[in-house]
Structures are given as structure tokens and as C-alpha cells.
Design a protein around this motif. Sequence first.
Motif, PDB file in Angstrom:
ATOM      1  N   ILE A  31       0.859  -1.182   0.000  1.00 62.80           N
ATOM      2  CA  ILE A  31       0.000   0.000   0.000  1.00 62.80           C
ATOM      3  C   ILE A  31       0.898   1.236   0.000  1.00 62.80           C
ATOM      4  O   ILE A  31       1.662   1.433   0.958  1.00 62.80           O
ATOM      5  N   ARG A  35      -1.245   6.997  -0.345  1.00 61.17           N
ATOM      6  CA  ARG A  35      -2.673   6.703  -0.514  1.00 61.17           C
ATOM      7  C   ARG A  35      -3.485   7.181   0.672  1.00 61.17           C
ATOM      8  O   ARG A  35      -4.661   7.538   0.538  1.00 61.17           O
ATOM      9  N   HIS A  36      -2.880   7.194   1.858  1.00 61.73           N
ATOM     10  CA  HIS A  36      -3.617   7.521   3.081  1.00 61.73           C
ATOM     11  C   HIS A  36      -2.919   8.643   3.843  1.00 61.73           C
ATOM     12  O   HIS A  36      -1.740   8.522   4.206  1.00 61.73           O
ATOM     13  N   ALA A  56       2.892  -1.347   5.219  1.00 60.13           N
ATOM     14  CA  ALA A  56       1.497  -1.324   4.790  1.00 60.13           C
ATOM     15  C   ALA A  56       1.331  -2.246   3.590  1.00 60.13           C
ATOM     16  O   ALA A  56       2.008  -2.074   2.572  1.00 60.13           O
ATOM     17  N   GLU A  58      -1.750  -4.929   1.479  1.00 63.97           N
ATOM     18  CA  GLU A  58      -3.121  -5.412   1.407  1.00 63.97           C
ATOM     19  C   GLU A  58      -3.163  -6.785   0.764  1.00 63.97           C
ATOM     20  O   GLU A  58      -2.332  -7.117  -0.097  1.00 63.97           O
ATOM     21  N   LEU A 158      -8.903   7.096   7.059  1.00 59.25           N
ATOM     22  CA  LEU A 158      -8.334   5.773   6.828  1.00 59.25           C
ATOM     23  C   LEU A 158      -9.433   4.706   6.824  1.00 59.25           C
ATOM     24  O   LEU A 158      -9.429   3.793   5.988  1.00 59.25           O
ATOM     25  N   GLU A 161     -11.461   5.067   3.560  1.00 65.86           N
ATOM     26  CA  GLU A 161     -10.729   4.660   2.365  1.00 65.86           C
ATOM     27  C   GLU A 161     -10.414   3.164   2.356  1.00 65.86           C
ATOM     28  O   GLU A 161     -10.316   2.551   1.286  1.00 65.86           O
ATOM     29  N   THR A 162     -10.258   2.576   3.528  1.00 57.76           N
ATOM     30  CA  THR A 162      -9.883   1.168   3.627  1.00 57.76           C
ATOM     31  C   THR A 162     -11.091   0.253   3.762  1.00 57.76           C
ATOM     32  O   THR A 162     -11.124  -0.839   3.184  1.00 57.76           O
ATOM     33  N   LEU A 163     -12.077   0.695   4.504  1.00 55.69           N
ATOM     34  CA  LEU A 163     -13.223  -0.157   4.840  1.00 55.69           C
ATOM     35  C   LEU A 163     -14.550   0.391   4.335  1.00 55.69           C
ATOM     36  O   LEU A 163     -15.594  -0.164   4.665  1.00 55.69           O
ATOM     37  N   THR A 170     -17.025  -4.811   8.581  1.00 59.61           N
ATOM     38  CA  THR A 170     -15.675  -4.628   9.114  1.00 59.61           C
ATOM     39  C   THR A 170     -15.294  -5.701  10.124  1.00 59.61           C
ATOM     40  O   THR A 170     -16.058  -6.005  11.047  1.00 59.61           O
ATOM     41  N   ASP A 197     -12.339  -5.887   5.102  1.00 60.09           N
ATOM     42  CA  ASP A 197     -13.651  -5.542   4.553  1.00 60.09           C
ATOM     43  C   ASP A 197     -14.220  -6.830   3.967  1.00 60.09           C
ATOM     44  O   ASP A 197     -13.732  -7.347   2.964  1.00 60.09           O
ATOM     45  N   SER A 204      -6.253  -5.289   5.012  1.00 65.62           N
ATOM     46  CA  SER A 204      -5.166  -4.309   5.027  1.00 65.62           C
ATOM     47  C   SER A 204      -4.387  -4.437   6.322  1.00 65.62           C
ATOM     48  O   SER A 204      -4.960  -4.357   7.409  1.00 65.62           O
TER      49      SER A 204
END
Length: 212
Positions: A31, A35-36, A56, A58, A158, A161-163, A170, A197, A204
Motif C-alpha cells: 500500500i 494513498r492515506h 502497509a 493489502e 483511513l 478509504e480502507t473499509l 468490518t 472488509d 489491510s
Amino acid sequence: MRPFPIGRDTPSSMDDFAIAWPQAVAAAAPIPHARHAYLEAIARYTNDVPPGGIFAHEFLLAEDPELDRMLELVHALARPQEELVPRLLARTQAHKALLDFEADPAALEQRIREVKFSWVDPFLLEGELARYLYFYGMYEYFWQHHSAREARELARSLVRETLRDELEQTVAFRAHGPWGRWFDVHSCSDCSFLLVDRQTRLASLFCFSHSD
């Protein structure tokens, strides 16, 4: 994440799920920190050498009905909660991304068991992430330059964007302490988060460390 009836057929261990662990991760990719904004904030206040005390990555989970069933129920099952992270990271191709932690899969699984990843209630996840960021730093800290509100907003971003900010989908875990060679031996604030997710099948992994 919803309550479900407890009965004689309720799974009590991870082995009650017929999950094909060697095939449970279909793909993996790093990752980018850019991105975050949360990761960029961590990088600003770490004094570690590049890549800034951040790992990081994924992982795309395979389509497996038994894996899906376990992820749907794991919030209420203590023993599977203990087993999910060690098996997912050590018994699948996820291990290939973690060679800097431990080259031997069995040893990696043992290290992860010892650090004891714990399940995080999705309703509390933003707070866990925000609290960690707010106090993050060794010689200079996030809180010296930013408010708690800013830490919370970065944590929220975060999670979104991730979940996708879908609490029902989750599954989250955290661990405090090192569980491999990647962590700096002088660090006193090692922390890891695994965020899954269930709908997108993306897991992640975020690990943070320091250098003295």
C-alpha cells in the motif's frame, strides 16, 4: 457483526470451519503511503529511516464460503478470534510479503500468537486509530502540532478509504508489541492493525515502529 443464536452447532474453534488456508489469500500488494493521509502523518513523526517505520500491505482474500462464514461470526467467537490473524498471515501466501518479519512460516505464526492480536469492535476502531496517532512520536509528537480532532479526522479518512466506512462489513484486529524482525529493537510503541472488509475481500495490514 450482528448477534446470532448460540446452540449446539455453534462453532467453538477455528477448526470447526473447513477453510483452505493455503489458498485463502488470492493476491497481495504493498500500500503506497501516499494513498492515506493517516500514513503520511505517521511518517512525519517517526524518526525511523525510510520507509518511515511503516509497513502497509493489502491482501485479497479468496472466495471461500467457509472463510466468509467465519468472518461473519468471528466477532462473537473467542477462540477463532485468537486464531484468525496467525493463520491468515502465516499459512497463506501473505507470508511471502512478510519475509522481513520472519522467513519461517511456523515461526511467524508463533510470533503472531505471542503478540496476541485482539478483536476491535468496529464502533471503536476510529478511536483506536486516532488515539495511536495523537500520541505518536518519539522526540516530536503529533499532539504537539495537531489537535485530537485532526487525529480523529485522519483516522476517519483511513477507515473510509480502507473499509468504505461500512461497520457491518468490518473485521478489525490490533496488537501492541513486535512480532518479527521488521520492528526496530529500540522501539517502545510498536503497533499493528489488520482491517478486513468482508464485502470487498480486502485485508489491510498496517504496522508501525520507531527507531531510537
